[in-house]
Design a protein around this motif. Structure first.
Motif, PDB file in Angstrom:
ATOM      1  N   PHE A  53      -8.734  83.138  61.476  1.00 27.37           N
ATOM      2  CA  PHE A  53      -9.563  81.928  61.413  1.00 27.37           C
ATOM      3  C   PHE A  53     -10.506  81.794  62.597  1.00 27.37           C
ATOM      4  N   ASN A  81      -8.155  88.073  68.813  1.00 27.62           N
ATOM      5  CA  ASN A  81      -8.866  87.512  67.672  1.00 27.62           C
ATOM      6  C   ASN A  81     -10.085  86.678  68.050  1.00 27.62           C
ATOM      7  N   PHE A 149     -10.292  77.903  72.801  1.00 33.86           N
ATOM      8  CA  PHE A 149      -9.779  76.717  72.078  1.00 33.86           C
ATOM      9  C   PHE A 149     -10.247  75.390  72.651  1.00 33.86           C
ATOM     10  N   LEU A 179       0.492  77.160  66.535  1.00 35.90           N
ATOM     11  CA  LEU A 179       0.040  76.438  67.726  1.00 35.90           C
ATOM     12  C   LEU A 179       0.175  77.278  68.990  1.00 35.90           C
ATOM     13  N   SER A 180      -0.948  77.430  69.693  1.00 38.00           N
ATOM     14  CA  SER A 180      -0.925  78.015  71.042  1.00 38.00           C
ATOM     15  C   SER A 180      -1.742  77.120  71.950  1.00 38.00           C
ATOM     16  N   GLY A 181      -3.035  77.440  72.140  1.00 41.84           N
ATOM     17  CA  GLY A 181      -3.889  76.571  72.944  1.00 41.84           C
ATOM     18  C   GLY A 181      -4.190  75.255  72.249  1.00 41.84           C
ATOM     19  N   GLY A 182      -4.049  75.234  70.930  1.00 40.56           N
ATOM     20  CA  GLY A 182      -4.168  73.994  70.181  1.00 40.56           C
ATOM     21  C   GLY A 182      -5.541  73.730  69.581  1.00 40.56           C
ATOM     22  N   GLY A 183      -6.444  74.696  69.628  1.00 39.50           N
ATOM     23  CA  GLY A 183      -7.754  74.501  69.007  1.00 39.50           C
ATOM     24  C   GLY A 183      -7.640  74.393  67.496  1.00 39.50           C
ATOM     25  N   GLY A 283       0.509  84.514  62.765  1.00 41.10           N
ATOM     26  CA  GLY A 283       0.152  83.976  61.459  1.00 41.10           C
ATOM     27  C   GLY A 283       1.347  83.597  60.620  1.00 41.10           C
ATOM     28  N   SER A 310      -2.459  82.180  59.682  1.00 44.56           N
ATOM     29  CA  SER A 310      -3.665  82.189  60.509  1.00 44.56           C
ATOM     30  C   SER A 310      -4.306  83.544  60.774  1.00 44.56           C
TER      31      SER A 310
HETATM   32  C1  LIG Z   1      -5.530  82.023  68.279  1.00 48.57           C
HETATM   33  C2  LIG Z   1      -4.559  82.121  67.179  1.00 48.57           C
HETATM   34  C3  LIG Z   1      -3.612  81.104  66.926  1.00 48.57           C
HETATM   35  C4  LIG Z   1      -3.480  79.864  67.791  1.00 48.57           C
HETATM   36  O1  LIG Z   1      -4.646  79.103  67.845  1.00 48.57           O
HETATM   37  P1  LIG Z   1      -4.849  78.016  69.018  1.00 48.57           P
HETATM   38  O2  LIG Z   1      -6.147  77.375  68.722  1.00 48.57           O
HETATM   39  O3  LIG Z   1      -4.845  78.778  70.317  1.00 48.57           O
HETATM   40  O4  LIG Z   1      -3.679  77.083  68.943  1.00 48.57           O
HETATM   41  C5  LIG Z   1      -2.767  81.243  65.841  1.00 48.57           C
HETATM   42  N1  LIG Z   1      -2.813  82.344  65.055  1.00 48.57           N
HETATM   43  C6  LIG Z   1      -3.691  83.341  65.266  1.00 48.57           C
HETATM   44  C7  LIG Z   1      -3.675  84.510  64.358  1.00 48.57           C
HETATM   45  C8  LIG Z   1      -4.604  83.275  66.337  1.00 48.57           C
HETATM   46  O5  LIG Z   1      -5.461  84.276  66.552  1.00 48.57           O
END
Ligand SMILES: *Cc1c(COP(=O)(O)O)cnc(C)c1O
Length: 336
Positions: A53, A81, A149, A179-183, A283, A310
């Motif tokens: 995404f 990504n 993000f 969820l990681s950075g949360g964007g 994902g 994702s």
């Molecule tokens: C970046 C990413 C995430 C997390 O997105 P954030 O905006 O950092 O929370 C999740 N899945 C995939 C495959 C990503 O590349």
């Protein structure tokens, strides 16, 4: 709205993106519906251009640059990504892009980014040194820094996924979002809650290393140690000077659920066997939550759930090993 971002930003992002990105499939999952005891659908961003995404937010941010910024060019720090999304976006928009990364980046990822025409700067042995190089390029060459993000147009771009979900599945009651950075979850929650505040938004992170979860607990952005993980795309902190995503997640996300490494491995296998999808670790965390964290999710059964899948960018040799290891033992949770 939080950080000055509104649903209008998301609609504007969708206009900019137009047909430049895929409107990805939203498919029902009979297998997960059985496990969850209710309708479950998958939003397949693993089938998005560039394999995740991230291209939505990257392209929206690049297209939102003014003429002068476009002439200056863009710089970003990413090994995965986001870097690929930005490289794709800049090629589309005819904008110079430099991607800074460390020597630890695997050759196949480097190749994918170079193939999209990006200049690659390999510096140092870690993300920090790559970040310093990017800051140097901003200061000395005037390039525009495009973060992964914590950026309004990036968040708005990711939010376009939510518009596609509610249009295809108006009764949607709950959405599970990696969820990681949360964007990603910020954009999705911003759009969903603006359209219908009753839709539950659940962030899904890794039990170890989820900086957003620890930051919510602490009441302010904090750093955490991150172990190596199958969900490598969820690596990294939220930034101690976080501007958008911490506040957005705190305000708009109903709950954050954590999953374990082993559950992610099984979710990757589940996606392959039962859904016929190649999914990377990051994902697959939403599928892992549905399979193994039912108690955390059982609060709302009055409508369909959507699991946001994702990304697809897993090393195929690793994927093959996970699938063949999966043949040795049980790989689906819930009813089995
Ligand atoms: C970046 C990413 C995430 C997390 O997105 P954030 O905006 O950092 O929370 C999740 N899945 C995939 C495959 C990503 O590349």
């Amino acid at each position: 709205m939080v950080g000055g971002l509104t649903l209008q930003h998301v609609y504007r992002a969708r206009e900019r993106l137009g047909a430049l990105v895929e409107r990805t499939p939203l498919v029902e999952s009979p297998e997960l519906s059985k496990v969850a005891g209710g309708d479950v659908h998958l939003k397949l961003e693993n089938q998005q251009l560039t394999g995740s995404f991230k291209v939505r937010g990257a392209l929206n941010a690049v297209l939102a640059l003014n003429d002068e910024e476009r002439r200056r060019g863009v710089v970003t720090v990413s090994t995965g990504n986001h870097g690929r999304g930005v490289a794709f976006a800049c090629r589309r928009a005819g904008v110079r892009v430099v991607v800074c990364m460390s020597r630890l980046v695997p050759a196949n990822k480097l190749q994918a980014i170079e193939d999209l025409g990006a200049e690659v700067r390999i510096v140092g042995r870690g993300q920090d040194e790559a970040q310093l190089e990017a800051e140097r390029l901003v200061a000395e060459e005037g390039l525009v820094l495009l973060p992964p993000f914590d950026h309004g147009e990036v968040i708005a771009g990711q939010g376009t996924i939510a518009l596609e979900i509610v249009e295809r599945l108006p009764p949607v009651a709950q959405v599970l979002v990696p969820l990681s950075g949360g964007g990603l979850v910020s954009g999705v929650a911003l759009a969903l809650k603006s359209i219908n505040p009753a839709i539950r938004v659940v962030g899904v992170g890794m039990a170890e290393g989820c900086a957003m979860y620890r930051s919510l607990e602490a009441g302010k952005p904090v750093d955490v140690e991150e172990p190596e993980s199958l969900a490598d795309s969820l690596g990294g902190g939220i930034g101690l000077d976080n501007r958008y995503t911490f506040a957005l997640v705190r305000e708009l996300v109903d709950e954050v659920v954590l999953v374990e490494e082993e559950q992610v491995a099984r979710a990757i296998v589940h996606a392959y066997r039962h859904e016929r999808q190649i999914v990377e670790g990051a994902g697959a965390v939403g599928i892992a939550a549905l399979l193994y964290q039912q108690e955390a999710l059982s609060r709302r059964r009055d409508g369909p759930s959507v699991v946001l899948v994702s990304g697809a960018n897993i090393d195929m040799e690793l994927h093959r090993r996970l699938i063949s290891d999966g043949e040795q033992g049980p790989t689906t949770g819930g009813g089995e």
